[in-house]
Scaffold this active site. Sequence first.
Site, PDB file in Angstrom:
ATOM      1  N   GLU A   1      69.327  -3.805 -18.550  1.00  0.00           N
ATOM      2  CA  GLU A   1      69.110  -4.518 -19.823  1.00  0.00           C
ATOM      3  C   GLU A   1      70.199  -5.558 -20.085  1.00  0.00           C
ATOM      4  O   GLU A   1      70.699  -5.691 -21.203  1.00  0.00           O
ATOM      5  CB  GLU A   1      68.995  -3.536 -20.999  1.00  0.00           C
ATOM      6  CG  GLU A   1      67.670  -2.807 -21.037  1.00  0.00           C
ATOM      7  CD  GLU A   1      67.339  -2.205 -22.390  1.00  0.00           C
ATOM      8  OE1 GLU A   1      67.796  -2.747 -23.415  1.00  0.00           O
ATOM      9  OE2 GLU A   1      66.622  -1.194 -22.414  1.00  0.00           O
TER      10      GLU A   1
ATOM     11  N   HIS B   1      65.417  -0.578 -13.694  1.00  0.00           N
ATOM     12  CA  HIS B   1      65.116  -0.103 -15.040  1.00  0.00           C
ATOM     13  C   HIS B   1      63.611   0.062 -15.126  1.00  0.00           C
ATOM     14  O   HIS B   1      62.870  -0.922 -15.179  1.00  0.00           O
ATOM     15  CB  HIS B   1      65.615  -1.102 -16.091  1.00  0.00           C
ATOM     16  CG  HIS B   1      65.374  -0.646 -17.502  1.00  0.00           C
ATOM     17  ND1 HIS B   1      65.387  -1.520 -18.573  1.00  0.00           N
ATOM     18  CD2 HIS B   1      65.107   0.579 -18.021  1.00  0.00           C
ATOM     19  CE1 HIS B   1      65.148  -0.842 -19.689  1.00  0.00           C
ATOM     20  NE2 HIS B   1      64.972   0.420 -19.386  1.00  0.00           N
TER      21      HIS B   1
ATOM     22  N   ASP C   1      68.111   3.337 -15.021  1.00  0.00           N
ATOM     23  CA  ASP C   1      67.481   3.988 -16.160  1.00  0.00           C
ATOM     24  C   ASP C   1      66.008   4.136 -15.793  1.00  0.00           C
ATOM     25  O   ASP C   1      65.254   3.168 -15.768  1.00  0.00           O
ATOM     26  CB  ASP C   1      67.644   3.121 -17.406  1.00  0.00           C
ATOM     27  CG  ASP C   1      66.959   3.714 -18.629  1.00  0.00           C
ATOM     28  OD1 ASP C   1      66.280   4.749 -18.500  1.00  0.00           O
ATOM     29  OD2 ASP C   1      67.093   3.126 -19.729  1.00  0.00           O
TER      30      ASP C   1
ATOM     31  N   ASN D   1      63.891   6.240 -17.412  1.00  0.00           N
ATOM     32  CA  ASN D   1      63.115   6.696 -18.566  1.00  0.00           C
ATOM     33  C   ASN D   1      62.275   7.921 -18.231  1.00  0.00           C
ATOM     34  O   ASN D   1      61.126   8.045 -18.668  1.00  0.00           O
ATOM     35  CB  ASN D   1      62.224   5.561 -19.097  1.00  0.00           C
ATOM     36  CG  ASN D   1      62.990   4.639 -20.022  1.00  0.00           C
ATOM     37  OD1 ASN D   1      63.449   5.047 -21.078  1.00  0.00           O
ATOM     38  ND2 ASN D   1      63.137   3.388 -19.612  1.00  0.00           N
TER      39      ASN D   1
ATOM     40  N   ASN E   1      71.376   9.710 -22.852  1.00  0.00           N
ATOM     41  CA  ASN E   1      70.916   8.808 -23.900  1.00  0.00           C
ATOM     42  C   ASN E   1      70.879   9.590 -25.201  1.00  0.00           C
ATOM     43  O   ASN E   1      70.285  10.669 -25.258  1.00  0.00           O
ATOM     44  CB  ASN E   1      69.524   8.264 -23.554  1.00  0.00           C
ATOM     45  CG  ASN E   1      69.021   7.268 -24.577  1.00  0.00           C
ATOM     46  OD1 ASN E   1      68.614   7.646 -25.667  1.00  0.00           O
ATOM     47  ND2 ASN E   1      69.017   5.993 -24.228  1.00  0.00           N
TER      48      ASN E   1
END
Length: 564
Positions: free
Chosen positions: A298, A417, A455, A457, A534
């Site tokens: 990001e 990501h 990342d 997710n 997170n």
Amino acid sequence: MLSVLRVHLPSDIPIVGCELSPYVLLRRPDLTVFTDDVPESSPVEGHFLRYKWYRIQSDKRVAICSIHPSEQATLQCLGCVKAKIPVAKSYHCSPKCFSDAWQHHRVLHERAASAVAENGNEEDEMFGRFDSNNNNQTLSTSQSLPSLTNGVSAPLYPPAVTQRNGGETWFEVGRSKTYTPTADDIGHVLKFECVVVDVETKSPVGSSNTILTSRVIPAPSPSPRRLISVTNADVAAGNLDSSMGNFTVLSYNILSDTYATSDLYGYCPSWALSWPYRRQNLLREIVGYRADIVCLQEVQSNHFEEFFAPELDKHGYQALYKKKTTEVFNGSIMTIDGCATFFRRDRFSHVKKYEVEFNKAAQSLTDALVPSAQKKTALNRLVKDNVALIVVLEAKFGDHGVDNPGKRQLVCVANTHVNVQQDLKDVKLWEVHTLLKGLEKIAASADIPMLVCGDFNSVPGSAPHALLAIGKVDPMHPDLAVDPLGILRPTAKLTHTLPLVSAYSSFARIGGGLGYEQQKRRVDPATNEPLFTNCTRDFIGTIDYIFYSGTRQLDCGILIGAFG
């Protein structure tokens, strides 16, 4: 003529060391509107803009609450004063504030007492940064903060009174469009003044446009993170002796400024979400670990070019970047984020770079498998603009050539990501599988060990995590129940041959040793992954990982921090 339509600041609360950059909306004589600066060297229709900053200093001295920095303090902890804790930490705005903060506040007293007993330096103990060897270190002002010159050479201005009215003294402190508050500004209101000036007469034209800030607050000083040193990690990941090729890796989703909005993070004060504040903290955090390889997600393209690449270059890092494939309109400019990988030039050299665009893979997949009538629907589901940056590096350290003289010591670092909605589990798993199959080809072609960072997710136990960690997905896994396009079938194809090991879960196999018990308290016993990487108001869990080739193929011990 040139006129000023609007002046405002992104955040009303200024912070020491964080640049204030007013938004100035202008109108040309032809009535077109723009926001570019108009300096004297480049006037518009014979006019330019003149800026001034003032500090409004009341005769009454004001202290700021250490917990609520926008509030004025009403009481001070005498224990802090006796313990010689930095005075800013001792102020509170109310008895309730002090009472609510006591459990955390008392730790400052305990640390101060402990530090004095050990080395007599309590301030470094509480507020210093730590490198990968737990060596305490701090960043100099020139390294960690923007320039504090505020448009003129030092000294800034003589202590002359610009204006005095009703117990207030105004000092002129800056003559640039931007201003960076200093420690002298703490507790005081700042005033920004913008006026159109005639080039020939050097006289103001029309009235000036002004804006007042709230009181300047000191930058918060969060307690430093402590890395846990696991002394016998060689059991899991090779010899940790530095002469044998030990190196460190950091993975960090830094949160793009585009998404750091009050709508998404309404529980955060606006000054804490502002980019000038966050960027200096991010830089201090990243540089403080002195990692040999840094994978960031990001990262906005403009922030990479204007901030991260040049700032980390000063600390010896070379930078590589891959931006996403679709820009995001944030209200004023078009921005786009992506993945950035940095490595220390004295430790590695760049060999090759691969860029993965999952959009292109989605196009190829639909062309091959999806009927023409369904392609648009399929692409709407698959195209998420995510990317991966893959970099092959050659080590400049370690025991080169002992077993195989002349062989290059290479490592392949993938940074990604996987930003996909939770209801699109099939797309998320497909992207992870696509990346792993590509890495599998690279590893097979050159016998290169792997680092897979990012990342994802995906929580521990999910299908993407299972694929990464054990190389396959159980055909009965609930994540496979959603597959409207049939992109996961047959499920037997959801495999890879890379011997990947999670950097966190590998500690569970070490058993004993200095730091093991500390690490054990921070992981989920069911998955051996961290309790969280997170932490927000709406979600606390692990979604960031670093995986590495868990055989002697990668003869470098890896100490890793992943903070989402």
